[in-house]
Design an enzyme around this catalytic site. Structure first.
Site, PDB file in Angstrom:
ATOM      1  CB  CYS A  63      -3.874   6.399  10.686  1.00 24.61           C
ATOM      2  SG  CYS A  63      -4.549   4.989   9.837  1.00 24.61           S
ATOM      3  CE  LYS A  88      -1.443   1.776   3.893  1.00 23.79           C
ATOM      4  NZ  LYS A  88      -1.345   3.142   4.408  1.00 23.79           N
ATOM      5  CG  ASN A  89       2.350   2.806   3.495  1.00 22.66           C
ATOM      6  OD1 ASN A  89       1.213   3.235   3.256  1.00 22.66           O
ATOM      7  ND2 ASN A  89       2.757   2.498   4.719  1.00 22.66           N
ATOM      8  CG  ASP A 104       3.095   1.100   9.214  1.00 23.42           C
ATOM      9  OD1 ASP A 104       2.859   1.991  10.051  1.00 23.42           O
ATOM     10  OD2 ASP A 104       3.438   1.350   8.037  1.00 23.42           O
ATOM     11  NE  ARG A 136       0.586  10.376   9.912  1.00 27.79           N
ATOM     12  CZ  ARG A 136       0.195   9.303   9.214  1.00 27.79           C
ATOM     13  NH1 ARG A 136      -1.046   8.925   9.224  1.00 27.79           N
ATOM     14  NH2 ARG A 136       1.077   8.627   8.512  1.00 27.79           N
ATOM     15  NE  ARG A 166      -7.102   5.119   5.428  1.00 29.38           N
ATOM     16  CZ  ARG A 166      -6.277   5.886   6.123  1.00 29.38           C
ATOM     17  NH1 ARG A 166      -6.550   6.170   7.364  1.00 29.38           N
ATOM     18  NH2 ARG A 166      -5.196   6.359   5.568  1.00 29.38           N
TER      19      ARG A 166
HETATM   20  N1  EPU Z   1       8.073  13.696  10.654  1.00 26.22           N
HETATM   21  C1  EPU Z   1       8.401  14.991  10.967  1.00 26.22           C
HETATM   22  N2  EPU Z   1       8.400  15.912   9.965  1.00 26.22           N
HETATM   23  C2  EPU Z   1       8.071  15.579   8.679  1.00 26.22           C
HETATM   24  C3  EPU Z   1       7.760  14.247   8.377  1.00 26.22           C
HETATM   25  C4  EPU Z   1       7.768  13.321   9.404  1.00 26.22           C
HETATM   26  O1  EPU Z   1       8.690  15.321  12.113  1.00 26.22           O
HETATM   27  O2  EPU Z   1       8.095  16.471   7.816  1.00 26.22           O
HETATM   28  C5  EPU Z   1       8.114  12.691  11.735  1.00 26.22           C
HETATM   29  C6  EPU Z   1       6.740  12.089  11.995  1.00 26.22           C
HETATM   30  O3  EPU Z   1       6.018  12.877  12.902  1.00 26.22           O
HETATM   31  C7  EPU Z   1       7.109  10.722  12.529  1.00 26.22           C
HETATM   32  C8  EPU Z   1       8.400  10.369  11.809  1.00 26.22           C
HETATM   33  O4  EPU Z   1       8.914  11.601  11.308  1.00 26.22           O
HETATM   34  O5  EPU Z   1       7.370  10.814  13.894  1.00 26.22           O
HETATM   35  C9  EPU Z   1       8.251   9.421  10.649  1.00 26.22           C
HETATM   36  O6  EPU Z   1       7.302   9.914   9.721  1.00 26.22           O
HETATM   37  P1  EPU Z   1       7.321   9.494   8.198  1.00 26.22           P
HETATM   38  O7  EPU Z   1       7.412  10.712   7.377  1.00 26.22           O
HETATM   39  O8  EPU Z   1       8.333   8.413   8.012  1.00 26.22           O
HETATM   40  O9  EPU Z   1       5.879   8.853   8.024  1.00 26.22           O
HETATM   41  P2  EPU Z   1       4.881   9.053   6.818  1.00 26.22           P
HETATM   42  O10 EPU Z   1       5.608   9.133   5.552  1.00 26.22           O
HETATM   43  O11 EPU Z   1       3.902  10.098   7.170  1.00 26.22           O
HETATM   44  C10 EPU Z   1       4.674   6.520   6.276  1.00 26.22           C
HETATM   45  C11 EPU Z   1       3.558   5.527   6.187  1.00 26.22           C
HETATM   46  C12 EPU Z   1       3.045   5.169   7.568  1.00 26.22           C
HETATM   47  C13 EPU Z   1       4.216   4.641   8.401  1.00 26.22           C
HETATM   48  C14 EPU Z   1       5.374   5.642   8.402  1.00 26.22           C
HETATM   49  C15 EPU Z   1       6.620   5.128   9.114  1.00 26.22           C
HETATM   50  C16 EPU Z   1       2.594   6.142   4.071  1.00 26.22           C
HETATM   51  C17 EPU Z   1       1.451   6.705   3.332  1.00 26.22           C
HETATM   52  N3  EPU Z   1       2.482   6.103   5.393  1.00 26.22           N
HETATM   53  O12 EPU Z   1       4.096   7.672   6.891  1.00 26.22           O
HETATM   54  O13 EPU Z   1       2.117   4.124   7.364  1.00 26.22           O
HETATM   55  O14 EPU Z   1       3.788   4.408   9.714  1.00 26.22           O
HETATM   56  O15 EPU Z   1       5.738   5.975   7.052  1.00 26.22           O
HETATM   57  O16 EPU Z   1       7.076   3.962   8.509  1.00 26.22           O
HETATM   58  O17 EPU Z   1       3.580   5.717   3.486  1.00 26.22           O
HETATM   59  C18 EPU Z   1       0.276   2.770   7.832  1.00 26.22           C
HETATM   60  O18 EPU Z   1       0.478   2.203   6.738  1.00 26.22           O
HETATM   61  O19 EPU Z   1      -0.513   2.317   8.701  1.00 26.22           O
HETATM   62  C19 EPU Z   1       1.009   3.998   8.135  1.00 26.22           C
HETATM   63  C20 EPU Z   1       0.650   4.823   9.110  1.00 26.22           C
END
Ligand code: EPU
Length: 472
Positions: free
Chosen positions: A137, A42-43, A325, A142, A417
């Site tokens: 979620c 998915k991601n 996850d 975020r 989702r």
């Molecule tokens: N963060 C920041 N600033 C940013 C971006 C992230 O501080 O600009 C912090 C976040 O608050 C968090 C950490 O960095 O504490 C990691 O965030 P990341 O950017 O890696 O997460 P994401 O890209 O928003 C994706 C997945 C999530 C998964 C995370 C970590 C997608 C669409 N979502 O989120 O997936 O938990 O990476 O591996 O790719 C799920 O599939 O259930 C899900 C939540």
């Protein structure tokens, strides 16, 4: 490249009422047995879909999972004017030639964290983007400050006002960007933006997740040179034009982990097929520690669960650490382990809300800050519980399979989702689970339900490859 099929398709257009308020009813306590195949990640899917808009020709994506987040991503692309259709072989074509808008639809963007990728894509391709602050979620704050910091370093003017992020850049230029946190989203977004920037962009402290590598593989197939994906320093050389290509999305290791943990917790024996076992190592290693038998070969993993798992300690970390996850499903397993486990969530500050549901099923879990102490109980019992988020829903569904008696899982639409055919796959493994009520009549599997709208097209990438080979 052959033209994209011309007829319209309703593929992926979320009919928003269809999966609201789903309820699943389980009768637990049966060992799972058999084999199940996982779909595309998915991601990765929600990143490669917008990434495909960077190409000047159609891009063919194979192994795209059919779940609600993917459907929402497709709807977002269509709302911008892109054509997205499924061909007769089940692959999805994305043609961004008709891209007409740079403002992203707020209702759809609010449903999905991955809508943020359109910021990098649209500013790179069109010189401007307006993207509502992304949804997803409810698992803690975020922020997207790292995405914004990187885009600014590439010369974009970025403003956030009234919940909308606006970015503008006549021409992005390469930059040397150090991410303050290892973030999957900002690593991918900045790779996408850098693909059209002038020069070589370097992203340091980059995320190493396999789906980051998958996006790099797609960019390379489009003719954008990317090196270092999978390490903490990624270099992207911007190109003025990216061409069409075909791409196969990698398997979903979290979907796989969910079925493996389900089998382990029901003292069952299940083979999960179509995976890259290496990507699952952080989960397999912890399952072994918990006394689960794990065998790997080729593209398969088989687990055999003990009568009761051993207590273990888990800390979530960026890849190759234990994935956040899989934390929630694993916590459900440890709820019935022999002894006291600890689970520390280092990525998301509020990813323990599902614990309330586990407690209602008899689990003994105390959360202090980022750590949950799980005192395993011999037996969970069925209850009526509410899902709070995608992986929390998966965790409660697993607990329902582990528990004695009936469980009603409300708000189970969260599962849709990220899981394609969850009920069907679990049923095929012998689980007693069904959707109930009128609201449960439709699932995301309906998204492409009309066979007549499946389109047959000439497989376009093959001729292109042959032509390229002929040119030497
Ligand atoms: N963060 C920041 N600033 C940013 C971006 C992230 O501080 O600009 C912090 C976040 O608050 C968090 C950490 O960095 O504490 C990691 O965030 P990341 O950017 O890696 O997460 P994401 O890209 O928003 C994706 C997945 C999530 C998964 C995370 C970590 C997608 C669409 N979502 O989120 O997936 O938990 O990476 O591996 O790719 C799920 O599939 O259930 C899900 C939540």
């Amino acid at each position: 490249m052959a033209p994209v099929p011309n007829r319209p398709s309703t593929l992926g257009t979320p009919r928003l009422g269809d999966w609201t308020m789903a309820t699943l009813r389980f009768r637990g306590g049966k060992p799972l047995w058999g084999g199940v195949r996982v779909g595309g990640r998915k991601n990765a899917a929600v990143a490669v879909l917008p990434a495909a808009l960077l190409a000047s020709e159609p891009v063919r994506l194979d192994n795209l999972p059919r779940n609600v987040d993917v459907a929402t991503s497709i709807a977002l692309l269509r709302a911008l004017g892109a054509r997205v259709v499924r061909d007769g072989r089940g692959a999805v074509w994305v043609d961004g030639a008709g891209l007409a808008r740079t403002a992203v639809e707020p209702m759809l963007a609010g449903r999905l964290r991955a809508s943020a990728y359109l910021l990098g894509v649209l500013v790179a391709r069109c010189g401007e983007a307006e993207v509502p602050l992304p949804g997803g979620c409810d698992i803690g704050a975020r922020p997207i400050d790292q995405h914004i910091k990187g885009l600014r370093a590439m010369g974009a003017e970025v403003e956030v006002a009234h919940g909308i992020v606006s970015a503008k850049a006549a021409r992005l230029r390469a930059a040397h960007i150090y991410l303050d946190v290892t973030s999957v989203g900002s690593t991918i977004n900045l790779m996408l933006a850098a693909s059209r920037a002038e020069g070589v962009t370097i992203i340091e402290n980059a995320a190493k997740e396999p789906h980051v590598v998958d996006v790099a593989t797609l960019l390379q197939a489009m003719g954008v040179p990317v090196v270092g994906a999978g390490t903490d320093a990624i270099k992207v050389r911007g190109t003025a034009v990216a061409h069409g290509c075909e791409h196969v999305i990698i398997p979903d290791e979290i979907e796989a982990a969910t079925y493996l943990i389900a089998a382990a917790g029901t003292a069952g024996e299940v083979t999960v097929d179509g995976v890259i076992p290496r990507h699952l190592e952080p989960v397999s290693a912890k399952l072994r520690e918990a006394g689960v038998e794990v065998q790997e070969w080729g593209e398969a993993i088989r687990v055999r669960g003990p009568l009761r798992p051993r207590a273990i300690h888990i800390k979530t970390l960026p890849y190759p650490g234990f994935p956040t996850d899989a934390q929630q499903p694993m916590t459900a397993l440890l709820a019935r382990a022999d002894g006291a486990s600890t689970v520390t969530e280092n990525i998301w500050e509020d990813r323990f809300r599902f614990v309330e549901g586990l407690r209602q099923m008899g689990a003994r879990i105390r959360v202090e800050g980022r750590t949950a102490r799980v005192d395993g109980v011999a037996r969970l019992s069925g209850a009526a519980v509410d899902a709070t988020d995608l992986r929390g829903a998966a965790a409660l569904a697993l607990a329902a399979l582990f528990a004695a008696g009936e469980t009603e899982l409300r708000r189970a639409e969260h599962l849709d989702r990220g899981y394609e055919g969850f009920v069907e796959k679990m049923t095929s493994l012998g689980a007693d689970v069904r959707r109930v009520g009128a609201d449960g009549a439709h699932g995301p599997e309906d998204l492409d339900r009309d066979g007549a709208e499946r389109l047959d097209v000439e497989h376009g990438a093959e001729p292109r490859r042959r032509a390229a080979a002929a040119e030497g």
